[in-house]
Write an enzyme that holds these catalytic residues in place. Structure first.
Site, PDB file in Angstrom:
ATOM      1  N   ASP A   1       0.840  -1.189   0.000  1.00 54.51           N
ATOM      2  CA  ASP A   1       0.000   0.000   0.000  1.00 54.51           C
ATOM      3  C   ASP A   1       0.882   1.249   0.000  1.00 54.51           C
ATOM      4  OD1 ASP A   1      -2.392   1.368  -0.014  1.00 54.51           O
ATOM      5  OD2 ASP A   1      -2.568   1.389   2.163  1.00 54.51           O
TER       6      ASP A   1
ATOM      7  N   PHE B   1       1.456   5.648  -0.290  1.00 49.01           N
ATOM      8  CA  PHE B   1       1.078   6.861   0.447  1.00 49.01           C
ATOM      9  C   PHE B   1       1.590   7.991  -0.432  1.00 49.01           C
ATOM     10  CE2 PHE B   1       2.535   9.831   4.023  1.00 49.01           C
ATOM     11  CZ  PHE B   1       1.277  10.141   4.502  1.00 49.01           C
TER      12      PHE B   1
ATOM     13  N   HIS C   1      -3.564  14.248   0.712  1.00 50.87           N
ATOM     14  CA  HIS C   1      -3.813  13.321   1.827  1.00 50.87           C
ATOM     15  C   HIS C   1      -2.707  13.445   2.868  1.00 50.87           C
ATOM     16  CE1 HIS C   1      -4.828   9.656   4.006  1.00 50.87           C
ATOM     17  NE2 HIS C   1      -3.674   9.110   3.685  1.00 50.87           N
TER      18      HIS C   1
ATOM     19  N   GLU D   1     -10.598   4.188   3.569  1.00 51.90           N
ATOM     20  CA  GLU D   1      -9.712   5.013   2.742  1.00 51.90           C
ATOM     21  C   GLU D   1     -10.025   4.748   1.282  1.00 51.90           C
ATOM     22  OE1 GLU D   1      -5.552   4.678   3.827  1.00 51.90           O
ATOM     23  OE2 GLU D   1      -5.841   5.940   5.604  1.00 51.90           O
TER      24      GLU D   1
ATOM     25  N   GLU E   1      -9.086   4.342  -2.208  1.00 56.28           N
ATOM     26  CA  GLU E   1      -7.877   4.059  -3.001  1.00 56.28           C
ATOM     27  C   GLU E   1      -8.274   3.323  -4.277  1.00 56.28           C
ATOM     28  OE1 GLU E   1      -4.637   2.182  -0.994  1.00 56.28           O
ATOM     29  OE2 GLU E   1      -5.019   3.201   0.918  1.00 56.28           O
TER      30      GLU E   1
ATOM     31  N   ASP F   1      -9.122   0.709   1.895  1.00 55.97           N
ATOM     32  CA  ASP F   1      -8.122   0.352   2.900  1.00 55.97           C
ATOM     33  C   ASP F   1      -8.688   0.698   4.286  1.00 55.97           C
ATOM     34  OD1 ASP F   1      -5.731  -0.182   4.239  1.00 55.97           O
ATOM     35  OD2 ASP F   1      -4.940   1.823   3.864  1.00 55.97           O
TER      36      ASP F   1
ATOM     37  N   ARG G   1      -8.059   4.034  13.397  1.00 58.98           N
ATOM     38  CA  ARG G   1      -7.179   5.163  13.720  1.00 58.98           C
ATOM     39  C   ARG G   1      -6.623   5.083  15.134  1.00 58.98           C
ATOM     40  NH1 ARG G   1      -6.024   6.184   8.642  1.00 58.98           N
ATOM     41  NH2 ARG G   1      -7.808   6.899   7.440  1.00 58.98           N
TER      42      ARG G   1
ATOM     43  N   GLN H   1      -3.871   2.581  14.926  1.00 63.42           N
ATOM     44  CA  GLN H   1      -2.804   3.140  14.082  1.00 63.42           C
ATOM     45  C   GLN H   1      -1.949   4.165  14.827  1.00 63.42           C
ATOM     46  OE1 GLN H   1      -4.243   4.886  10.416  1.00 63.42           O
ATOM     47  NE2 GLN H   1      -2.186   5.195   9.599  1.00 63.42           N
TER      48      GLN H   1
ATOM     49  N   LYS I   1      -4.374  -1.808   9.861  1.00 57.14           N
ATOM     50  CA  LYS I   1      -4.755  -1.873   8.448  1.00 57.14           C
ATOM     51  C   LYS I   1      -5.118  -3.281   8.013  1.00 57.14           C
ATOM     52  CE  LYS I   1      -3.455   2.405   7.143  1.00 57.14           C
ATOM     53  NZ  LYS I   1      -4.252   3.312   6.287  1.00 57.14           N
TER      54      LYS I   1
ATOM     55  N   THR J   1      -9.260  -5.311   3.724  1.00 59.36           N
ATOM     56  CA  THR J   1      -8.998  -4.469   2.561  1.00 59.36           C
ATOM     57  C   THR J   1      -9.946  -4.965   1.486  1.00 59.36           C
ATOM     58  OG1 THR J   1      -6.662  -4.289   3.191  1.00 59.36           O
ATOM     59  CG2 THR J   1      -7.240  -3.691   0.927  1.00 59.36           C
TER      60      THR J   1
ATOM     61  N   THR K   1      -4.472   6.524  -0.250  1.00 59.18           N
ATOM     62  CA  THR K   1      -5.675   7.357  -0.279  1.00 59.18           C
ATOM     63  C   THR K   1      -5.514   8.485  -1.288  1.00 59.18           C
ATOM     64  OG1 THR K   1      -5.955   6.910   2.052  1.00 59.18           O
ATOM     65  CG2 THR K   1      -7.223   8.740   1.157  1.00 59.18           C
TER      66      THR K   1
ATOM     67  N   GLU L   1      -9.495  12.730   7.446  1.00 61.33           N
ATOM     68  CA  GLU L   1      -9.344  14.030   6.794  1.00 61.33           C
ATOM     69  C   GLU L   1     -10.650  14.826   6.796  1.00 61.33           C
ATOM     70  OE1 GLU L   1      -7.034  14.053   2.928  1.00 61.33           O
ATOM     71  OE2 GLU L   1      -7.268  11.906   3.229  1.00 61.33           O
TER      72      GLU L   1
END
Lengths: 428, 428
Positions: free
Chosen positions: A125, A127, A132, A195, A197, A229, A233, A236, A249, A253, A345, A365
């Site tokens: 994955d 980033f 983002h 997320e 994606e 995804d 939080r 995380q 995560k 998925t 994301t 976000e």
């Protein structure tokens, strides 16, 4: 009389699409390769057995092609030279136009079960959306990581928890900081997010110990899917420093089950939003074909109502999928057919009439970590996800007049409680 | 007359061991399951075909057992109930004692090629040695991460680059900071290191969406291997914040090819070095059997000379393998048979007569990021690895008198230049 498909105007699966997937039916639960058109799946195993591919122009042994289309996943087909895959696609388009496919190859989409289209040897994955990254800075030390502009950032993901849409995802348990202090607790995650994606699936492999060139990247990509995804939080924030995301995560998925090929997407190649001046291994020749114009949207279904959460576009990514894959391979890890990459994301900086950003690809976000809930008609407020919420990603490509030419179908997942019964389709 | 093995005193493969692996020979290049005894491998496919397992007491269909031992990897065997695997081991020990195995099942170890013992669906690497963590703090922000004491830290690794010993590993290219400034460069990594780890392989799976109990962990582990987590420190320092290690770790992970079973290791269960007071899901009943007393050593071979770099012990880990696996599964990711876990670098705090620590499991620690090279006879200084260097990990278990009861065999890898020819054995 053969099968003559009807393609409703709103269908993602047009004659310009011809995606590849793996399906089964109640009558025959063995998974096999298929394509989709309008409201039907077309069983490629049936076509293969009926001799349909016997005249395909192929760049390898015909028997090999025919064998691949009888498999329970698309890995062997994806590994064939792109010329052969293109020939198969064109032959299908032509026969669908002519109505010359045998009727028994057509299955109602509403009656098929979709499986993971490929066996996924490794899942990664990325980033790579600057917007983002900017919006998530509070979670990763308050600023944009210094390395962001040098090369595509990524972490290895967990292949065992990639599941096809529609899926049920259990709210996970894990370790997180208790609110307000630095004491850790093991319990049910309270802050579950999605997320937005896309994912892409590898065709031509890169052997272990070798690397690839960014301009060759299209040869290594079979096609794209949508990818949610799911992220916890609270887990995380606890686990991320210094090793990155892990259990936060890997509880699920969800990917859309139909792979949209690079052939279908070729008409939508476009320039990336961001102009960059990358390091040598990431410099590509044709800026105007550097990525794809793929429109994206996310809807939340809660209590029988549907709310639009955001829109976005694949071309917003700072690092394109071609650059991502090239950087991934640059240190000799080897890339195998079926390897699946999440783009990370995809957020943008679009601002609505109310002055608020609406291209925000996750609730972290969009709600600023649930401090500013999204508000919808009827007093509905959305912070993080509740048990029972369904998240639906969609994607499509348009012509110059704004008409949909092809779509990706839904990537749908429902969050359920930590002990709710779940049953998902896995390849193992 | 059957095969009556001779076990030289220094051999790791004793009657108390009976490891499982996958081998091929020049005469028959098809990989098949095997065990090792003294200087021989015993071909389990040959035994199966000769009817050797026809009387094994099994907890499932006998045909299933017989079929598993003819496979090209040990995944199906590892998934069998532990009772069945124990019965197979005991039957082998008994027949080796009696000399009743057919001669044709014995192959000279020097003439077999070892393969990866299992197909690895997902590979994970932990970070669980407190001493390693303390010594590496300069690389991860100057202090011990706040989460270290709450739960085992880990990142998903790359399964495609796990290769069996003996292996050749190419020095990778990648992106790193130029010395002395904050400008990034793409080039050949200059700071290549090894990491002394063990690996363990999953037997009984945990379905996606489920979790496991720490006291059940031994049921989920097939056995242990040695694992060298080759690391590029310049790439790592650039890429690590905030997503963790990625390309810096995926250019090669060498494992020893023989899996030492939990049955063989049972006599060496011991208490972990560190007493902890863990969160609920990591609390286990029997502290004195919480981990294994497995002695470890690393040697460097350079210019025809052999230098001992360090020693260590699995029991030093702050979080035991049982706790690691339990925490891994705690967020519903699903754990599959064949999944392989790296324990993380295993360091200790032992101090030699010269006052220096010698239980430092990588060169970053042992040389303090090459600022204090190790010194050996003849003026040899070792900072990071040079092209041509071989790193050899070894492990063994001793009885109360300090005599070796069983060993793991070598985990050997040679670092070669970025363009040197390599050929490794992969399962794909």
């Amino acid at each position: 009389m053969g099968f003559k498909p009807v393609v409703p105007e709103s269908s993602p699966f047009t004659l310009q699409n011809i995606p590849f997937g793996v399906v089964s039916t109640q009558q025959d639960p063995s998974p096999r390769c298929a394509t989709a058109i309008g409201e039907h799946a077309v069983d490629l195993r049936t076509l293969s057995k009926a001799g349909f591919f016997n005249d395909t122009e192929v760049t390898e042994a015909l028997s090999q092609l025919i064998e691949t289309l009888r498999q329970a996943n698309l890995n062997v087909f994806a590994a064939l030279p792109s010329k052969t895959r293109t020939a198969v696609r064109e032959q299908l388009i032509s026969a669908l136009k002519d109505g010359s496919l045998p009727e028994e190859s057509a299955l109602k989409l509403s009656e098929v079960q979709s499986h993971l289209p490929v066996n996924i040897p490794d899942y990664t994955d990325f980033f790579c959306s600057l917007e983002h990254c900017q919006n998530c800075a509070p979670m990763s030390g308050g600023k944009i990581p210094e390395n962001f502009f040098n090369s595509p950032s990524a972490y290895n993901g967990r292949a065992s928890s990639v599941i096809p849409s529609p899926s049920l995802v259990r709210r996970p348990r894990g370790v997180y900081w208790k609110p307000g202090n630095k004491e850790a607790e093991y319990g049910v995650s309270k802050l579950v997010d999605f997320e937005l994606e896309m994912g892409y699936v590898v065709s031509k492999p890169v052997p272990y110990g070798e690397t690839m060139k960014v301009d060759d990247a299209p040869e290594h990509i079979f096609g794209f899917v949508l990818l949610n995804d799911w992220s916890s939080r609270d887990i995380q924030i606890h686990e991320m420093p210094p090793l990155g995301p892990f259990n936060s995560k890997s509880f699920g998925t969800t990917i859309s089950p139909w792979i949209i090929t690079l052939d279908a997407l070729d008409a939508f190649r476009t320039a990336p939003k961001h102009k960059t001046n990358p390091l040598e291994h990431l410099r590509f020749a044709d800026f105007n074909r550097g990525t794809f114009d793929i429109k994206l949207a996310v809807h939340l279904e809660r209590d029988g109502q549907r709310h639009k959460l955001c829109t976005s576009n694949l071309s917003y990514l700072y690092w394109t999928p071609f650059q991502q894959l090239t950087h991934h391979a640059s240190a000799n890890c080897g890339i195998r057919t079926g390897d699946t990459m999440g783009t990370g994301t995809i957020s943008g900086d679009g601002v609505g009439e109310d002055g608020k950003k609406y291209e925000l690809g996750c609730l972290f976000e969009a709600t600023q970590h649930a401090t500013k809930p999204l508000k919808f008609e009827g007093g509905v407020e959305v912070g993080y996800l509740r048990d029972g919420d369904s998240v639906v990603l969609s994607a499509w490509c348009e012509d110059a007049s704004g008409n949909q030419v092809l779509g990706f179908g839904e990537c749908r997942g429902q969050l359920v409680g930590p002990n709710a019964p779940i049953k998902n389709v896995t390849n193992y």
